[in-house]
Design an enzyme around this catalytic site. Structure first.
Site, mmCIF file in Angstrom:
data_model
loop_
_atom_site.group_PDB
_atom_site.id
_atom_site.type_symbol
_atom_site.label_atom_id
_atom_site.label_comp_id
_atom_site.label_asym_id
_atom_site.label_seq_id
_atom_site.Cartn_x
_atom_site.Cartn_y
_atom_site.Cartn_z
ATOM 1 N N THR A 93 1.326 -9.007 1.655
ATOM 2 C CA THR A 93 2.242 -9.490 2.683
ATOM 3 C C THR A 93 2.723 -10.884 2.274
ATOM 4 O OG1 THR A 93 0.955 -8.266 4.307
ATOM 5 C CG2 THR A 93 2.444 -9.958 5.156
ATOM 6 N N THR A 131 2.663 0.504 -3.396
ATOM 7 C CA THR A 131 3.270 0.823 -2.112
ATOM 8 C C THR A 131 4.376 -0.186 -1.840
ATOM 9 O OG1 THR A 131 1.135 1.615 -1.360
ATOM 10 C CG2 THR A 131 2.767 1.113 0.343
ATOM 11 N N GLU A 160 0.321 6.324 -4.156
ATOM 12 C CA GLU A 160 -1.081 6.715 -4.327
ATOM 13 C C GLU A 160 -1.760 6.806 -2.956
ATOM 14 O OE1 GLU A 160 -2.719 7.819 -7.048
ATOM 15 O OE2 GLU A 160 -4.045 8.268 -5.365
ATOM 16 N N ALA A 163 -8.468 6.687 -1.364
ATOM 17 C CA ALA A 163 -9.168 5.709 -0.540
ATOM 18 C C ALA A 163 -10.283 5.108 -1.380
ATOM 19 C CB ALA A 163 -9.735 6.375 0.711
ATOM 20 N N ALA A 224 0.128 4.314 8.299
ATOM 21 C CA ALA A 224 0.309 3.945 9.704
ATOM 22 C C ALA A 224 -0.366 4.975 10.625
ATOM 23 C CB ALA A 224 1.802 3.831 10.024
ATOM 24 N N LEU A 226 -2.913 6.973 9.862
ATOM 25 C CA LEU A 226 -4.377 6.869 9.733
ATOM 26 C C LEU A 226 -4.899 5.694 10.560
ATOM 27 C CD1 LEU A 226 -4.720 7.572 5.904
ATOM 28 C CD2 LEU A 226 -5.615 9.002 7.748
ATOM 29 N N CYS A 275 -4.698 -2.505 2.660
ATOM 30 C CA CYS A 275 -3.413 -1.833 2.856
ATOM 31 C C CYS A 275 -2.983 -1.527 4.283
ATOM 32 C CB CYS A 275 -3.369 -0.564 2.022
ATOM 33 S SG CYS A 275 -3.356 -0.959 0.267
ATOM 34 N N PHE A 337 -15.271 -3.891 3.296
ATOM 35 C CA PHE A 337 -14.455 -3.400 4.423
ATOM 36 C C PHE A 337 -14.811 -1.963 4.798
ATOM 37 C CE2 PHE A 337 -11.131 -0.395 3.053
ATOM 38 C CZ PHE A 337 -11.180 -0.513 1.676
ATOM 39 N N ARG A 345 -11.298 -7.147 0.943
ATOM 40 C CA ARG A 345 -9.983 -7.577 1.415
ATOM 41 C C ARG A 345 -9.772 -7.129 2.862
ATOM 42 N NH1 ARG A 345 -6.232 -5.582 -3.469
ATOM 43 N NH2 ARG A 345 -7.656 -3.816 -3.338
HETATM 44 P P1 NAD Z 1 -4.940 -5.153 -7.162
HETATM 45 O O1 NAD Z 1 -4.660 -6.540 -6.716
HETATM 46 O O2 NAD Z 1 -6.344 -4.660 -7.246
HETATM 47 O O3 NAD Z 1 -4.294 -4.928 -8.618
HETATM 48 C C1 NAD Z 1 -3.018 -5.331 -8.975
HETATM 49 C C2 NAD Z 1 -3.063 -5.883 -10.400
HETATM 50 O O4 NAD Z 1 -1.737 -6.163 -10.860
HETATM 51 C C3 NAD Z 1 -3.832 -7.199 -10.532
HETATM 52 O O5 NAD Z 1 -4.893 -7.037 -11.442
HETATM 53 C C4 NAD Z 1 -2.782 -8.200 -11.052
HETATM 54 O O6 NAD Z 1 -3.312 -9.159 -11.958
HETATM 55 C C5 NAD Z 1 -1.791 -7.278 -11.714
HETATM 56 N N1 NAD Z 1 -0.456 -7.860 -11.882
HETATM 57 C C6 NAD Z 1 0.292 -8.533 -10.969
HETATM 58 N N2 NAD Z 1 1.481 -8.869 -11.503
HETATM 59 C C7 NAD Z 1 1.489 -8.408 -12.772
HETATM 60 C C8 NAD Z 1 2.443 -8.455 -13.834
HETATM 61 N N3 NAD Z 1 3.642 -9.037 -13.679
HETATM 62 N N4 NAD Z 1 2.125 -7.888 -15.019
HETATM 63 C C9 NAD Z 1 0.903 -7.295 -15.187
HETATM 64 N N5 NAD Z 1 -0.028 -7.215 -14.223
HETATM 65 C C10 NAD Z 1 0.256 -7.766 -13.030
HETATM 66 O O7 NAD Z 1 -4.089 -4.201 -6.211
HETATM 67 P P2 NAD Z 1 -4.370 -2.653 -5.850
HETATM 68 O O8 NAD Z 1 -5.348 -2.583 -4.736
HETATM 69 O O9 NAD Z 1 -4.622 -1.913 -7.100
HETATM 70 O O10 NAD Z 1 -2.966 -2.236 -5.246
HETATM 71 C C11 NAD Z 1 -1.833 -2.033 -6.061
HETATM 72 C C12 NAD Z 1 -0.751 -1.338 -5.265
HETATM 73 O O11 NAD Z 1 -1.234 -0.038 -4.887
HETATM 74 C C13 NAD Z 1 -0.386 -2.024 -3.958
HETATM 75 O O12 NAD Z 1 0.983 -1.853 -3.743
HETATM 76 C C14 NAD Z 1 -1.170 -1.267 -2.911
HETATM 77 O O13 NAD Z 1 -0.531 -1.290 -1.665
HETATM 78 C C15 NAD Z 1 -1.175 0.137 -3.464
HETATM 79 N N6 NAD Z 1 -2.320 0.970 -3.051
HETATM 80 C C16 NAD Z 1 -3.587 0.469 -3.034
HETATM 81 C C17 NAD Z 1 -4.664 1.293 -2.705
HETATM 82 C C18 NAD Z 1 -6.084 0.789 -2.688
HETATM 83 O O14 NAD Z 1 -6.966 1.556 -2.308
HETATM 84 N N7 NAD Z 1 -6.384 -0.431 -3.067
HETATM 85 C C19 NAD Z 1 -4.435 2.648 -2.439
HETATM 86 C C20 NAD Z 1 -3.134 3.132 -2.473
HETATM 87 C C21 NAD Z 1 -2.081 2.281 -2.793
HETATM 88 C C1 UGA Z 2 -6.604 3.883 3.022
HETATM 89 C C2 UGA Z 2 -6.143 5.335 3.113
HETATM 90 O O1 UGA Z 2 -7.205 6.144 3.614
HETATM 91 C C3 UGA Z 2 -5.701 5.853 1.746
HETATM 92 O O2 UGA Z 2 -5.164 7.162 1.881
HETATM 93 C C4 UGA Z 2 -4.620 4.929 1.181
HETATM 94 O O3 UGA Z 2 -4.243 5.328 -0.107
HETATM 95 C C5 UGA Z 2 -5.162 3.519 1.117
HETATM 96 O O4 UGA Z 2 -5.577 3.098 2.447
HETATM 97 C C6 UGA Z 2 -4.155 2.504 0.663
HETATM 98 O O5 UGA Z 2 -2.978 2.719 0.738
HETATM 99 O O6 UGA Z 2 -4.656 1.444 0.266
HETATM 100 P P1 UGA Z 2 -8.839 2.668 2.267
HETATM 101 O O7 UGA Z 2 -8.243 1.489 2.958
HETATM 102 O O8 UGA Z 2 -9.343 2.492 0.892
HETATM 103 O O9 UGA Z 2 -7.764 3.860 2.208
HETATM 104 O O10 UGA Z 2 -10.062 3.244 3.129
HETATM 105 P P2 UGA Z 2 -10.142 4.106 4.484
HETATM 106 O O11 UGA Z 2 -11.196 5.102 4.304
HETATM 107 O O12 UGA Z 2 -8.828 4.583 4.936
HETATM 108 O O13 UGA Z 2 -10.696 3.030 5.529
HETATM 109 C C7 UGA Z 2 -9.885 1.962 5.994
HETATM 110 C C8 UGA Z 2 -10.613 1.205 7.076
HETATM 111 O O14 UGA Z 2 -10.715 1.991 8.270
HETATM 112 C C9 UGA Z 2 -12.051 0.836 6.703
HETATM 113 O O15 UGA Z 2 -12.334 -0.458 7.175
HETATM 114 C C10 UGA Z 2 -12.866 1.873 7.427
HETATM 115 O O16 UGA Z 2 -14.175 1.465 7.681
HETATM 116 C C11 UGA Z 2 -12.063 2.035 8.698
HETATM 117 N N1 UGA Z 2 -12.295 3.327 9.410
HETATM 118 C C12 UGA Z 2 -12.008 4.506 8.799
HETATM 119 C C13 UGA Z 2 -12.772 3.313 10.716
HETATM 120 O O17 UGA Z 2 -13.028 2.242 11.299
HETATM 121 N N2 UGA Z 2 -12.956 4.517 11.361
HETATM 122 C C14 UGA Z 2 -12.684 5.708 10.776
HETATM 123 O O18 UGA Z 2 -12.872 6.755 11.422
HETATM 124 C C15 UGA Z 2 -12.197 5.695 9.457
#
Ligand code: NAD
Ligand code: UGA
Length: 458
Positions: A93, A131, A160, A163, A224, A226, A275, A337, A345
């Protein structure tokens, strides 16, 4: 060795690392390289101590690394040598300027687009894995076609849905893989190429395609929905606490309706993670931008309830412990979390710790995987906080235990032993409803679950 395809992923984080590890593991015929600006992270990916904890990840990295999976700091070279580039950088954000606190900060993503256009020497498919707000791929296309150098780029959206904590299982056996493309001849060709990659292990009926805007929007909407379920059940947990209804019984009765379903109905101290909040804020911002105020307000309320739930948890602690926490020692069971990840985070634990410290309580944090991140998160915070690996040692001499993360290990502790070592009256606040409340009460604890009647000895 000649590889069939050369795949690059920019961003070696929670998404880039595991998704590419899975592609490489399932498809030895492709070369998969993951690059990142953070060189330390890259060396961790190349070590025995991976930068993220995810059950099953170590094993698949061990199989594929240096066979057809490579982690490298050389971004320019990676771009030159690849046919398909996944972009998986962070999109947090925005904290400044227009849309601060709401809109997605696209600076990392835009920098990547410019790097691609500056380094590419041949046609490429660019896959948005991050995302992003709807219509971002349009901006990506504009940057990529800005130089007129004759190189052709096709942009796809492939959000992606993994979770954390179950990433490997989710990647191996996804509910669906979504691929959005332009409906032009070359867009459809690029789309089919990406479909073929996933079809190496995902059944074709689980690979769905759509137009590119639907794909971008579906990702925001899935998160949103979920989060909305959690806020719905959490809002009812507050009502249960006032009426002696039991949230687990309500969730069970409601969830057995097959139209509603029983997943994601666990009341909690609040949802966290990088996220849910970010993506809903992004959706809300988009709606406001299109003057859809009612729609924006509706989704914003999901976040408002979550903030309320976290606040309520701390206020319940304060009320239960005779309206003063000053000088009391409170042990947090869990800082991640959610269970099975070291990620902190947006963890509700951070909110709880800060608020307890404002009440001048002393906080002792324990967690099986997240202490390194917890320390970093709380660095410089005013007040007494300590980090202890062993939960028995952490709770020793405490007035209260607050369960913030649903780690299995907390279910099976010796609570008689814990009770003996704590200050009396001893309190347990079960922010995840994972403990046997009746048994704890019988041991002597005053027990405060979420959305259930409290069990106290006064
Ligand atoms: P993250 O912060 O763990 O990883 C992102 C990486 O990108 C970092 O290591 C950073 O150093 C690198 N980076 C940034 N700018 C760069 C550049 N210019 N060149 C090369 N590397 C660069 O983030 P994340 O959790 O992997 O999330 C990535 C994206 O995926 C986000 O948009 C997030 O919303 C989405 N997403 C995350 C999850 C999740 O479970 N964490 C699940 C689904 C989708
Ligand atoms: C979530 C989604 O589940 C994934 O599909 C998505 O890809 C991801 O966000 C993303 O875009 O980053 P994540 O945040 O890794 O995945 O984990 P979740 O299992 O969804 O849990 C999110 C939060 O909700 C956690 O703090 C969890 O403890 C809480 N939660 C989950 C509850 O409090 N109650 C529930 O019944 C389920």
């Amino acid at each position: 060795m000649m590889f069939e395809k050369r795949i690059l992923c920019i961003g070696a984080g929670y998404v880039g690392g595991p998704t590419m590890a899975m592609i490489a593991y399932k498809c030895p015929q492709y070369k998969v390289t993951v690059v990142d600006i953070n060189a330390t992270k890259i060396s961790q990916w190349n070590s025995d101590n991976l930068p993220i904890y995810e059950p099953g990840l170590d094993e698949i990295v061990r199989v594929a690394r240096d066979r057809n999976l490579f982690f490298s700091p050389e971004i320019e070279r990676g771009i030159k040598e690849s046919d398909i580039i996944f972009v998986s950088v962070n999109t947090p954000t925005k904290t400044f300027g227009v849309g601060a606190g709401m809109a997605a900060d696209l600076q990392y993503w835009e920098k990547t687009a410019r790097e691609i256009v500056n380094c590419a020497e041949s046609d490429k498919i660019i896959v948005e894995k991050s995302t992003l707000p709807v219509k971002t791929s349009l901006a990506m296309e504009r940057i990529l076609t800005s130089t007129n150098n004759g190189i052709k780029f096709d942009v796809l959206s492939n959000p992606e849905f993994l979770a954390e904590g179950t990433a490997i299982k989710d990647l191996e056996n996804p509910d669906r893989v979504l691929i959005g493309s332009r409906e032009t001849e070359s867009g459809l060709r690029a789309r089919d190429e990406l479909v073929e990659i996933y079809a190496n292990w995902v059944p074709r009926e689980h690979i769905i395609t759509s137009n590119i805007w639907s794909s971008e929007l579906s990702k925001l909407v899935a998160n949103a929905f979920l989060a909305q379920r959690i806020s719905s059940i959490n809002s009812i947990s507050a009502l249960c606490e006032k009426t002696d209804a039991d949230i687990n019984e309500v969730a069970r009765a409601v969830g057995m309706d097959s139209r509603i379903g029983n997943k994601f109905l666990n009341a909690s101290v609040g949802f966290g993670g990088s996220c849910f909040k970010k993506d809903i804020l992004n959706l809300v911002y988009l709606c406001r931008d299109y003057s859809l105020e009612e729609v924006a307000d509706y989704w914003e309320s999901v976040i408002r309830i979550n903030e309320y739930q976290k606040k309520r948890f701390v206020i319940n602690m304060l009320n239960a412990m005779f309206n003063t926490l000053a000088g009391k020692r409170i042990c947090l069971f869990g800082f991640a979390f959610k269970a099975n990840t070291g990620d902190t985070r947006e963890s509700p634990a951070k909110f709880v710790t800060k608020n307890l410290m404002e009440e001048q309580a002393e906080v002792i944090v324990t967690d099986p995987e997240a202490l390194r991140n917890a320390r970093a998160d709380l660095e410089g915070i005013n007040g007494k906080v300590s980090f202890v690996e062993d939960p028995y040692e952490a709770a020793d001499g405490c007035d209260a235990i607050a369960v913030v993360t649903e780690w299995d290990t907390y279910r099976d502790l010796d609570y008689e032993k814990l009770y003996r070592s704590m200050v009396k009256p001893a309190f347990i606040f079960d922010g995840r409803n994972i403990l046997d409340h009746k048994e704890l009460f019988e041991i002597g604890f005053n027990v405060f679950p979420i959305g259930k009647p409290e069990l106290t000895h006064f």
